[in-house]
Design an enzyme around this catalytic site. Structure first.
Site, PDB file in Angstrom:
ATOM      1  N   SER A   1      -2.627  -8.052   2.956  1.00 51.24           N
ATOM      2  CA  SER A   1      -3.191  -7.902   4.306  1.00 51.24           C
ATOM      3  C   SER A   1      -3.565  -9.256   4.881  1.00 51.24           C
ATOM      4  CB  SER A   1      -4.432  -7.013   4.250  1.00 51.24           C
ATOM      5  OG  SER A   1      -4.118  -5.780   3.656  1.00 51.24           O
ATOM      6  N   ARG A   2      -3.826 -10.224   4.013  1.00 49.63           N
ATOM      7  CA  ARG A   2      -4.243 -11.548   4.489  1.00 49.63           C
ATOM      8  C   ARG A   2      -3.070 -12.380   5.010  1.00 49.63           C
ATOM      9  NH1 ARG A   2      -9.490 -12.496   2.389  1.00 49.63           N
ATOM     10  NH2 ARG A   2     -10.013 -10.951   0.818  1.00 49.63           N
TER      11      ARG A   2
ATOM     12  N   ASP B   1      -3.663  -7.113  -7.812  1.00 47.37           N
ATOM     13  CA  ASP B   1      -5.049  -7.447  -8.168  1.00 47.37           C
ATOM     14  C   ASP B   1      -5.238  -7.138  -9.654  1.00 47.37           C
ATOM     15  OD1 ASP B   1      -6.360  -8.023  -5.402  1.00 47.37           O
ATOM     16  OD2 ASP B   1      -5.155  -6.236  -5.105  1.00 47.37           O
TER      17      ASP B   1
ATOM     18  N   GLN C   1      -0.874  -3.966  -9.235  1.00 40.67           N
ATOM     19  CA  GLN C   1      -0.876  -5.104 -10.176  1.00 40.67           C
ATOM     20  C   GLN C   1      -1.220  -6.404  -9.453  1.00 40.67           C
ATOM     21  OE1 GLN C   1       2.847  -5.826 -12.365  1.00 40.67           O
ATOM     22  NE2 GLN C   1       2.257  -7.990 -12.438  1.00 40.67           N
TER      23      GLN C   1
ATOM     24  N   HIS D   1       0.842  -1.203   0.000  1.00 43.73           N
ATOM     25  CA  HIS D   1       0.000   0.000   0.000  1.00 43.73           C
ATOM     26  C   HIS D   1       0.881   1.258   0.000  1.00 43.73           C
ATOM     27  CE1 HIS D   1      -2.771  -2.911   2.212  1.00 43.73           C
ATOM     28  NE2 HIS D   1      -3.502  -2.551   1.180  1.00 43.73           N
TER      29      HIS D   1
HETATM   30  P1  AMP Z   1      -6.451  -3.824  -0.555  1.00 46.47           P
HETATM   31  O1  AMP Z   1      -6.299  -3.042   0.713  1.00 46.47           O
HETATM   32  O2  AMP Z   1      -6.019  -5.240  -0.460  1.00 46.47           O
HETATM   33  O3  AMP Z   1      -7.795  -3.621  -1.206  1.00 46.47           O
HETATM   34  O4  AMP Z   1      -5.414  -3.167  -1.558  1.00 46.47           O
HETATM   35  C1  AMP Z   1      -5.442  -1.798  -1.851  1.00 46.47           C
HETATM   36  C2  AMP Z   1      -4.558  -1.550  -3.036  1.00 46.47           C
HETATM   37  O5  AMP Z   1      -3.229  -1.983  -2.746  1.00 46.47           O
HETATM   38  C3  AMP Z   1      -5.014  -2.341  -4.265  1.00 46.47           C
HETATM   39  O6  AMP Z   1      -4.879  -1.529  -5.420  1.00 46.47           O
HETATM   40  C4  AMP Z   1      -4.048  -3.495  -4.286  1.00 46.47           C
HETATM   41  O7  AMP Z   1      -3.845  -4.032  -5.578  1.00 46.47           O
HETATM   42  C5  AMP Z   1      -2.793  -2.845  -3.764  1.00 46.47           C
HETATM   43  N1  AMP Z   1      -1.864  -3.853  -3.242  1.00 46.47           N
HETATM   44  C6  AMP Z   1      -2.170  -4.891  -2.419  1.00 46.47           C
HETATM   45  N2  AMP Z   1      -1.075  -5.656  -2.206  1.00 46.47           N
HETATM   46  C7  AMP Z   1      -0.071  -5.088  -2.911  1.00 46.47           C
HETATM   47  C8  AMP Z   1       1.300  -5.413  -3.106  1.00 46.47           C
HETATM   48  N3  AMP Z   1       1.871  -6.476  -2.543  1.00 46.47           N
HETATM   49  N4  AMP Z   1       2.044  -4.597  -3.904  1.00 46.47           N
HETATM   50  C9  AMP Z   1       1.475  -3.512  -4.497  1.00 46.47           C
HETATM   51  N5  AMP Z   1       0.188  -3.158  -4.352  1.00 46.47           N
HETATM   52  C10 AMP Z   1      -0.572  -3.934  -3.576  1.00 46.47           C
END
Ligand code: AMP
EC number: 6.3.2.1
Length: 279
Positions: free
Chosen positions: A186-187, A150, A148, A37
């Site tokens: 986050s998981r 997701d 990327q 993030h």
């Molecule tokens: P989330 O909180 O999981 O919904 O993720 C929020 C944003 O962070 C989304 O655009 C994800 O694709 C991105 N994100 C999650 N994990 C990573 C990672 N390891 N590297 C880069 N971006 C990430």
């Protein structure tokens, strides 16, 4: 860092900034923030005058209530991380602030919704597009930053932006990994140390496909990855696919413009996804 929980107060504040001709970069998240993030925020900071980050665990994108329930929500620690990352504005709405009771949403996402994550998590991308459209309406960002990690989500959001003529530029940011290759998520917090070790099979399968891309056929790369993942301890494979990165249709030849390998698996009770661009 200014924190808003009300969409009208946030909109009003952002309108003033827009009048001062400030460009607005937006990074939506579900919190439980990690370096992935923060890397999006870093990229956003370099490309925009004002960085708005949101933390919202969006209920409509969870098809499994238990998954929603156990999603980590370390809000105080997240706020500290965002302060440290020089975020200008945090939007932290409640579910009631974002949704009217009984609200419905449907966007025809066509083929993209029926493959990979869409197939395994029915309704997931309806929830994602529903909440991101709301965020875009409230924040009206010039640029929005997505990971990327997701990959399918980025393609779906690109398609939504095009279909609905939303005046925003989408930037896809690279995947942040631990030193041993595990994609940050986050998981990951739910993984025991042995599960964390088992989870390395996902990135290993992708790296192997990348390393042999020039010498093996796409069919060989896919079947070797599936054999490897199926034999990996503690890994319950959902899919490993090699797709055209523009369309998410199966890549039938190496001649298409860009190719992505995508993997999803359950490691213990935790479902993980990862991908790599092969071309
Ligand atoms: P989330 O909180 O999981 O919904 O993720 C929020 C944003 O962070 C989304 O655009 C994800 O694709 C991105 N994100 C999650 N994990 C990573 C990672 N390891 N590297 C880069 N971006 C990430």
């Amino acid at each position: 860092m200014k924190i808003f929980t009300s969409k009208s107060a946030l909109s009003e504040f952002l309108n003033e900034l827009r009048e001062q001709e400030k460009s607005i970069g937006f990074v939506p998240t579900m919190g439980a923030l990690h370096e992935g993030h923060l890397s999006l925020i870093d990229i956003a900071r370099r490309q925009s005058d004002v960085v708005v980050c949101s933390i919202f665990v969006n209920p409509t994108q969870f098809n499994d209530p238990a998954d929603l329930e156990k999603y980590p929500r370390p809000v105080d620690a997240d706020i500290e991380k965002l302060r440290g990352a020089d975020v200008d504005i945090l939007f932290l709405p409640s579910v009631e602030e974002m949704y009217e009771p009984g609200e419905s949403w449907h966007l025809d996402l066509g083929y993209l919704e029926n493959v990979l994550e869409g197939k395994i998590r029915p309704g997931h991308y309806q929830g994602v597009t529903q909440v991101v459209k709301k965020f875009f309406d409230i924040v009206k960002p010039d640029v929005a930053f997505f990971g990327q990690k997701d990959f399918q989500q980025v393609l779906i959001l690109r398609s939504m932006v095009k279909m609905l003529n939303i005046p925003v530029k989408l930037v896809m940011c690279p995947i942040k990994r631990e030193e041993d290759g595990l994609a940050l998520s986050s998981r990951n917090i739910h993984l025991s140390s042995s599960e964390r070790h088992n989870a390395l099979a996902l990135s290993a399968s992708l790296n192997n496909a990348r390393d042999h891309f020039s010498v093996k056929s796409l069919d060989e790369l896919k079947s070797e990855a599936i054999a490897f993942l199926s034999a990996s301890e503690g890994v319950e494979l959902d899919y490993f696919e090699i797709y055209d990165a523009e369309t998410l249709q199966p890549a039938t030849s190496k001649d298409v413009g860009s190719i992505v390998a995508l993997v999803a698996a359950k490691v213990g009770e935790t479902r993980l996804i990862d991908n790599i661009l092969l071309k």
